[in-house]
Design a protein around this motif. Structure first.
Motif, mmCIF file in Angstrom:
data_model
loop_
_atom_site.group_PDB
_atom_site.id
_atom_site.type_symbol
_atom_site.label_atom_id
_atom_site.label_comp_id
_atom_site.label_asym_id
_atom_site.label_seq_id
_atom_site.Cartn_x
_atom_site.Cartn_y
_atom_site.Cartn_z
ATOM 1 N N GLU A 124 53.722 7.989 -24.279
ATOM 2 C CA GLU A 124 54.407 9.081 -24.982
ATOM 3 C C GLU A 124 53.953 10.443 -24.431
ATOM 4 N N HIS A 125 54.527 10.825 -23.310
ATOM 5 C CA HIS A 125 54.234 12.103 -22.663
ATOM 6 C C HIS A 125 55.521 12.702 -22.120
ATOM 7 N N ASN A 126 55.554 14.032 -22.040
ATOM 8 C CA ASN A 126 56.700 14.711 -21.461
ATOM 9 C C ASN A 126 56.228 16.040 -20.876
ATOM 10 N N LEU A 127 56.065 16.065 -19.572
ATOM 11 C CA LEU A 127 55.573 17.257 -18.882
ATOM 12 C C LEU A 127 56.543 18.424 -19.008
ATOM 13 N N GLU A 128 57.817 18.164 -18.905
ATOM 14 C CA GLU A 128 58.785 19.270 -18.972
ATOM 15 C C GLU A 128 58.757 19.971 -20.325
ATOM 16 N N LYS A 129 58.639 19.206 -21.400
ATOM 17 C CA LYS A 129 58.533 19.823 -22.730
ATOM 18 C C LYS A 129 57.251 20.639 -22.839
ATOM 19 N N ALA A 130 56.146 20.089 -22.359
ATOM 20 C CA ALA A 130 54.864 20.811 -22.413
ATOM 21 C C ALA A 130 54.974 22.138 -21.674
ATOM 22 N N LYS A 131 55.647 22.137 -20.541
ATOM 23 C CA LYS A 131 55.813 23.367 -19.752
ATOM 24 C C LYS A 131 56.686 24.388 -20.479
ATOM 25 N N VAL A 132 57.723 23.925 -21.151
ATOM 26 C CA VAL A 132 58.572 24.830 -21.936
ATOM 27 C C VAL A 132 57.763 25.432 -23.088
ATOM 28 N N TYR A 133 56.994 24.602 -23.791
ATOM 29 C CA TYR A 133 56.159 25.110 -24.887
ATOM 30 C C TYR A 133 55.185 26.170 -24.368
ATOM 31 N N ALA A 134 54.584 25.903 -23.208
ATOM 32 C CA ALA A 134 53.625 26.848 -22.623
ATOM 33 C C ALA A 134 54.332 28.133 -22.199
ATOM 34 N N LYS A 135 55.500 28.020 -21.633
ATOM 35 C CA LYS A 135 56.255 29.204 -21.206
ATOM 36 C C LYS A 135 56.578 30.091 -22.415
ATOM 37 N N ASP A 136 57.021 29.480 -23.499
ATOM 38 C CA ASP A 136 57.324 30.242 -24.717
ATOM 39 C C ASP A 136 56.070 30.892 -25.288
ATOM 40 N N TYR A 137 54.970 30.143 -25.302
ATOM 41 C CA TYR A 137 53.725 30.670 -25.877
ATOM 42 C C TYR A 137 53.103 31.739 -24.976
ATOM 43 N N ASP A 138 53.327 31.655 -23.687
ATOM 44 C CA ASP A 138 52.838 32.666 -22.762
ATOM 45 C C ASP A 138 53.361 34.046 -23.152
ATOM 46 N N ARG A 139 54.609 34.124 -23.569
ATOM 47 C CA ARG A 139 55.194 35.400 -24.013
ATOM 48 C C ARG A 139 54.495 35.916 -25.276
ATOM 49 N N VAL A 140 54.123 35.005 -26.169
ATOM 50 C CA VAL A 140 53.439 35.390 -27.408
ATOM 51 C C VAL A 140 52.080 36.011 -27.089
ATOM 52 N N LEU A 141 51.376 35.427 -26.128
ATOM 53 C CA LEU A 141 50.003 35.854 -25.816
ATOM 54 C C LEU A 141 49.897 37.051 -24.883
ATOM 55 N N GLN A 142 50.998 37.509 -24.320
ATOM 56 C CA GLN A 142 50.938 38.519 -23.266
ATOM 57 C C GLN A 142 50.068 39.722 -23.587
ATOM 58 N N ASN A 143 50.201 40.300 -24.733
ATOM 59 C CA ASN A 143 49.435 41.504 -25.088
ATOM 60 C C ASN A 143 48.508 41.260 -26.276
ATOM 61 N N TRP A 144 48.008 40.025 -26.392
ATOM 62 C CA TRP A 144 47.170 39.689 -27.550
ATOM 63 C C TRP A 144 45.809 40.366 -27.416
ATOM 64 N N THR A 145 45.286 40.849 -28.528
ATOM 65 C CA THR A 145 43.985 41.529 -28.545
ATOM 66 C C THR A 145 43.126 40.973 -29.666
ATOM 67 N N GLU A 146 41.849 41.327 -29.626
ATOM 68 C CA GLU A 146 40.923 40.918 -30.710
ATOM 69 C C GLU A 146 41.434 41.386 -32.073
ATOM 70 N N GLN A 147 42.051 42.545 -32.121
ATOM 71 C CA GLN A 147 42.520 43.101 -33.388
ATOM 72 C C GLN A 147 43.603 42.228 -34.041
ATOM 73 N N LYS A 148 44.266 41.398 -33.256
ATOM 74 C CA LYS A 148 45.335 40.551 -33.783
ATOM 75 C C LYS A 148 44.839 39.168 -34.206
ATOM 76 N N LEU A 149 43.536 38.899 -34.076
ATOM 77 C CA LEU A 149 43.004 37.557 -34.351
ATOM 78 C C LEU A 149 42.912 37.220 -35.827
ATOM 79 N N ASN A 150 43.022 38.202 -36.699
ATOM 80 C CA ASN A 150 42.935 37.938 -38.141
ATOM 81 C C ASN A 150 44.294 37.590 -38.694
ATOM 82 N N TYR A 151 44.315 36.621 -39.618
ATOM 83 C CA TYR A 151 45.571 36.229 -40.263
ATOM 84 C C TYR A 151 46.173 37.420 -40.971
#
Length: 151
Positions: A124-151
């Motif tokens: 049960e593995h799917n590399l293409e899905k994992a890459k899509v998930y990572a690509k989407d999350y990469d955009r989320v993390l682009q400008n992440w800072t310590e100040q954003k680490l709190n809920y």
């Protein structure tokens, strides 16, 4: 029974991102949230499984390897928990995760640890899905800072 800390977070307000879930002594638990909870969209098992293998393999092959305690998916399938020793600063962890996500989104080749000997659900593995998930999350993390680490 006492409610655990993660149940104290209002999941209806939680957005994709990177958060400190808790600190226990010298261990920091990071909430690596790929998707908005309770939104009807979840990470598929085969994609999250491959993502887990790639995240764990990459992170444990960096200079921080000895300070990584755990890498694993959330049961709700909206992200991961990654636990580190506090020797890894918050800024270092953000950078490490950004590098790790870039590695996954660009990964080509065999999925590490994907045989019956190495994995309890090796089919049960799917590399293409994992890459899509990572690509989407990469955009989320682009400008992440310590100040954003709190809920």
């Amino acid at each position: 029974m006492k409610r655990i800390a993660s149940f104290e977070v209002d999941h209806n307000k939680l957005e994709p991102g990177l958060y400190i879930s808790r600190v226990d002594g010298d261990v920091i638990s990071y909430d690596v949230r790929f998707l908005k909870p309770n939104n009807g969209t979840y990470l598929d098992y085969d994609g999250i499984h491959t993502l887990e293998h790639l995240l764990a393999t990459y992170i444990r092959n960096t200079k921080y390897a000895n300070d990584i305690v755990y890498v694993g998916p959330m049961g709700c399938r909206t992200g991961f928990y990654i636990l580190t020793r506090d020797h890894v600063t918050k800024t270092e962890f953000i950078s490490l995760l950004q590098d790790t996500i870039k590695f996954v989104k660009d990964y080509e080749g065999e999925i590490p640890g994907v045989s019956a000997i190495e994995c309890g659900n090796y089919l049960e593995h799917n590399l293409e899905k994992a890459k899509v998930y990572a690509k989407d999350y990469d955009r989320v993390l682009q400008n992440w800072t310590e100040q954003k680490l709190n809920y």
